[in-house]
Motif scaffolding. Sequence first.
Motif, short mmCIF file in Angstrom:
data_model
loop_
_atom_site.label_atom_id
_atom_site.label_comp_id
_atom_site.label_asym_id
_atom_site.label_seq_id
_atom_site.Cartn_x
_atom_site.Cartn_y
_atom_site.Cartn_z
N HIS A 68 -32.65 -22.31 -17.72
CA HIS A 68 -31.80 -23.43 -18.13
C HIS A 68 -31.51 -24.35 -16.94
CE1 HIS A 68 -30.77 -22.62 -22.31
NE2 HIS A 68 -30.91 -21.34 -22.00
N TYR B 266 -39.80 -16.05 -38.56
CA TYR B 266 -39.30 -14.67 -38.58
C TYR B 266 -39.07 -14.26 -40.02
CZ TYR B 266 -38.51 -14.50 -33.53
OH TYR B 266 -38.68 -14.47 -32.19
N LYS C 206 -35.34 -3.96 -34.74
CA LYS C 206 -34.27 -4.92 -34.97
C LYS C 206 -33.65 -4.69 -36.34
CE LYS C 206 -35.43 -8.39 -31.66
NZ LYS C 206 -36.54 -9.25 -31.30
N ALA D 191 -39.19 -20.34 -35.87
CA ALA D 191 -38.77 -20.49 -34.48
C ALA D 191 -39.74 -21.34 -33.67
CB ALA D 191 -38.60 -19.12 -33.84
N ASP E 7 -37.53 -11.75 -41.52
CA ASP E 7 -36.23 -11.30 -42.03
C ASP E 7 -35.21 -12.43 -42.16
OD1 ASP E 7 -36.98 -11.00 -39.43
OD2 ASP E 7 -35.51 -9.46 -38.94
N THR E 8 -35.30 -13.45 -41.29
CA THR E 8 -34.31 -14.53 -41.40
C THR E 8 -34.88 -15.78 -42.04
OG1 THR E 8 -34.85 -15.22 -39.17
CG2 THR E 8 -32.92 -13.81 -39.41
N THR F 98 -38.99 -16.70 -28.09
CA THR F 98 -40.01 -16.39 -29.09
C THR F 98 -41.41 -16.45 -28.48
OG1 THR F 98 -38.52 -17.29 -30.73
CG2 THR F 98 -40.79 -16.96 -31.41
N LYS G 2 -33.24 -26.55 -25.07
CA LYS G 2 -31.87 -26.15 -25.45
C LYS G 2 -31.87 -24.74 -26.02
CE LYS G 2 -30.10 -30.74 -26.48
NZ LYS G 2 -31.15 -31.59 -27.10
N THR G 3 -30.69 -24.19 -26.16
CA THR G 3 -30.61 -22.83 -26.70
C THR G 3 -31.08 -22.83 -28.17
OG1 THR G 3 -29.07 -21.13 -27.38
CG2 THR G 3 -28.11 -23.26 -26.94
N GLY G 4 -31.84 -21.78 -28.50
CA GLY G 4 -32.36 -21.67 -29.86
C GLY G 4 -33.61 -22.50 -30.10
N SER G 5 -34.22 -23.06 -29.04
CA SER G 5 -35.37 -23.93 -29.24
C SER G 5 -36.68 -23.15 -29.35
CB SER G 5 -35.45 -24.95 -28.12
OG SER G 5 -35.50 -24.29 -26.88
N GLY G 6 -36.61 -21.81 -29.18
CA GLY G 6 -37.82 -21.01 -29.38
C GLY G 6 -38.46 -20.47 -28.11
N LYS G 7 -37.73 -20.54 -26.98
CA LYS G 7 -38.32 -20.11 -25.70
C LYS G 7 -38.60 -18.61 -25.67
CE LYS G 7 -34.80 -21.70 -23.32
NZ LYS G 7 -33.92 -22.16 -24.40
N GLN H 225 -34.61 -11.32 -21.73
CA GLN H 225 -33.35 -12.04 -21.56
C GLN H 225 -32.17 -11.07 -21.43
OE1 GLN H 225 -32.95 -15.02 -24.58
NE2 GLN H 225 -31.61 -16.25 -23.30
N ILE I 278 -36.30 -17.99 -40.43
CA ILE I 278 -36.18 -19.08 -39.46
C ILE I 278 -37.55 -19.34 -38.84
CG2 ILE I 278 -35.24 -19.71 -37.19
CD1 ILE I 278 -32.74 -18.12 -37.94
N TYR J 72 -44.65 -9.74 -32.03
CA TYR J 72 -44.87 -10.36 -33.33
C TYR J 72 -46.25 -11.00 -33.31
CZ TYR J 72 -39.84 -9.94 -34.06
OH TYR J 72 -38.56 -9.45 -34.21
N1 LIG Z 1 -35.91 -11.31 -33.97
C1 LIG Z 1 -35.55 -12.43 -34.63
N2 LIG Z 1 -35.45 -12.39 -35.95
C2 LIG Z 1 -35.09 -13.50 -36.62
N3 LIG Z 1 -34.82 -14.68 -36.08
C3 LIG Z 1 -34.90 -14.77 -34.74
C4 LIG Z 1 -35.26 -13.65 -33.94
N4 LIG Z 1 -35.26 -14.02 -32.66
C5 LIG Z 1 -34.91 -15.32 -32.64
N5 LIG Z 1 -34.70 -15.77 -33.88
C6 LIG Z 1 -34.35 -17.17 -34.25
O1 LIG Z 1 -35.36 -18.00 -33.75
C7 LIG Z 1 -34.83 -19.17 -33.16
C8 LIG Z 1 -35.34 -19.31 -31.75
O2 LIG Z 1 -34.81 -18.27 -30.98
P1 LIG Z 1 -35.18 -18.01 -29.46
O3 LIG Z 1 -34.56 -16.71 -29.10
O4 LIG Z 1 -36.63 -18.11 -29.29
O5 LIG Z 1 -34.44 -19.19 -28.75
P2 LIG Z 1 -34.28 -19.47 -27.18
O6 LIG Z 1 -34.88 -20.78 -26.92
O7 LIG Z 1 -34.77 -18.32 -26.41
O8 LIG Z 1 -32.70 -19.59 -27.03
P3 LIG Z 1 -31.79 -19.20 -25.75
O9 LIG Z 1 -31.98 -20.26 -24.74
O10 LIG Z 1 -30.41 -19.20 -26.30
O11 LIG Z 1 -32.24 -17.88 -25.30
C9 LIG Z 1 -33.33 -19.03 -33.25
O12 LIG Z 1 -32.89 -19.84 -34.31
C10 LIG Z 1 -33.07 -17.59 -33.56
O13 LIG Z 1 -32.00 -17.45 -34.45
#
Ligand SMILES: Nc1ncnc2c1ncn2[C@@H]1O[C@H](COP(=O)(O)OP(=O)(O)OP(=O)(O)O)[C@@H](O)[C@H]1O
Length: 593
Positions: free
Chosen positions: A545, A360, A126, A367, A362-363, A393, A386-391, A433, A365, A402
């Motif tokens: 979803h 994570y 990444k 998760a 690098d960011t 991950t 919801k989107t971004g909720s950590g699924k 995904q 965040i 990881y």
């Molecule tokens: N490889 C990564 N490096 C840094 N941050 C990440 C990485 N992957 C995800 N994130 C962050 O972690 C958080 C959770 O992301 P995740 O992909 O698990 O969400 P999600 O529930 O799968 O969302 P969606 O329904 O949109 O797929 C987000 O804020 C995202 O920006």
Amino acid sequence: MNSLRTLNKYFYKYKYLLILGMIFVISSNIFALFLPQLIRIGIEQIQVYLPFTYNFKGLGISSLYIDWVILLLAVISALIVITTLIRGALMFAMRQTLIVMSRHIEYDQKNELYNHYQNLTSSFFKRNSTGDMMSRISEDVSRVRMYVGPSIMYVSSFITTFVLVIYSMLVINPYLTFWTLIPLPLLVYSIYTLSRIVNVKSEKIQKILSDLTTSAQEAYSGIRIVKGYARDEQIQQEFEELAADYRVKSLSLARMESFFRPLMLFLIGTSTLLAIYIGGLEVAKGRFTAGNIAEFVVYINMLTWPVYSLGYVVSLVQRAAASQKRIDEFLKIHPDIVSGKRYKIDTIESIRFENVTLTYEDTGITALKDVSFEIKQGEKVAIVGKTGSGKSTICELLIRNYDPTSGKIFINGHPLDEIESISFRAMYGYVPQEVFLFSDSVKNNIRFGRPTASDEEVIYYAKAASVHEDIESLPRKYDTIVGERGVMLSGGQKQRISIARALIKDPSALVFDDCLSAVDAKTEHHILSNFEKEWKNRTVISITHRLFTVRDFDKILVFEGGRLVEQGKHQDLYDKGAHYFDLYQLQIHEEVE
Ligand SMILES: Nc1ncnc2c1ncn2[C@@H]1O[C@H](COP(=O)(O)OP(=O)(O)OP(=O)(O)O)[C@@H](O)[C@H]1O
Ligand SMILES: [Mg+2]
């Protein structure tokens, strides 16, 4: 230049080729020295015998001398041809050893890098772009090869030629040697300066060229967006600007390069002139023969090519050093996830998350926060939120892309980091995904899940993923080639082919990361309800979803902002009237059945 030391291990490995190559370099240069000497002898012989032929004109002996001179010259010519042939053979052998060695080293280095890539974890992929990794393994490695092959060959040949030729010149006449070599440092200096400028310019051009390629490539792969937004003209204009820049810089480079040859010829010409003029004066003084002058002229010419190539070689070496440094940087990166050794598993009986938190790096965040749950063999589990909720991950953690920042994950009661990665990854049928299909036939893409699968099995699992009919309607059915992005297929078709690929693996647990999003609700329901019958004792973890497609699942995990806020069966969660209820209410209007 220190970075080139890394290559010593390869030189050591191929030491015999290297030593043999050096022997050929030296011997071919020794044979090259015969040419000027033979020419001198030839001229001297003519000088000695020709006066006789004049002096004895009309006495009948003259023709005898003429025959003698002709014979002598024939012998000398034959010797020139023979020594040159031998030299050619030696040069051929020199290439065959040194260039072959460089190809071997290139091969080894490519494999070393590729193996290293294979061991690195997804965070590395990444952080670094595909283009970056590709250029390490192709461009940088080939630049290093240019060093280990041509550079070493030229430099060693250069040094031996220099030593041998200058030694031969000095032996004949140090005074003349001094005069003819005066322009040489100037030549070396100017060629070196010129090639530095040329290098800087060509690096810039290389950069523009790669921008140009990227710009064209992006415009083509995003052509639908470009057209859809009516941005053709602007994109074209940008391209034209880059192309114009490229032209200007290339022309300026060409102008610089055009100095090379004239400059070199001028300086070499000066040397030759000096050799003839001062040599002539020496002949007049009797310290020198006319043959010596010819010999000197050939020597000077022998020095031309090495001096000319010096600038080129210096730049090759500099580039190789820079490339090797980049390669080393990559090789120094250690995989942050190393496979465990203690346990091997051949089925997944349980998966347990214990207070798992993941930030994570690098960011920064976070998760997932303090997530705990357990999944038993055969359970059908949905992960919603919801989107971004950590699924997603959760999936990354399951296949150990990881490691958790804190907390622990267990499979069959063993800590995940103590289980051999290959053994548990083999147990999953994971559909990420973002689906990815290889540039290969549909059949081979499905078979990727289990390379030994028969055609019948491929069809069977394509049916299970509800994609068989779609494939049948393709021009070449299962043999249709799908491009790098599966260009010819719809999003939903690609997703279902990926599902077939996971199913054919006959895994212990299926992990679907929202991979039915582009499939209509009815088909999604059809595929999932198949599991009830066919996959009874397989664990299924499905991120979705569309809540109503997982109503019958054994367990639903509800995530919000990285926390596992609720878990349970549909009815219980619904009755609670909290997070799940809200999500469900939002979707109820979309329900199609
Ligand atoms: N490889 C990564 N490096 C840094 N941050 C990440 C990485 N992957 C995800 N994130 C962050 O972690 C958080 C959770 O992301 P995740 O992909 O698990 O969400 P999600 O529930 O799968 O969302 P969606 O329904 O949109 O797929 C987000 O804020 C995202 O920006
Ligand atoms: Mg996701």
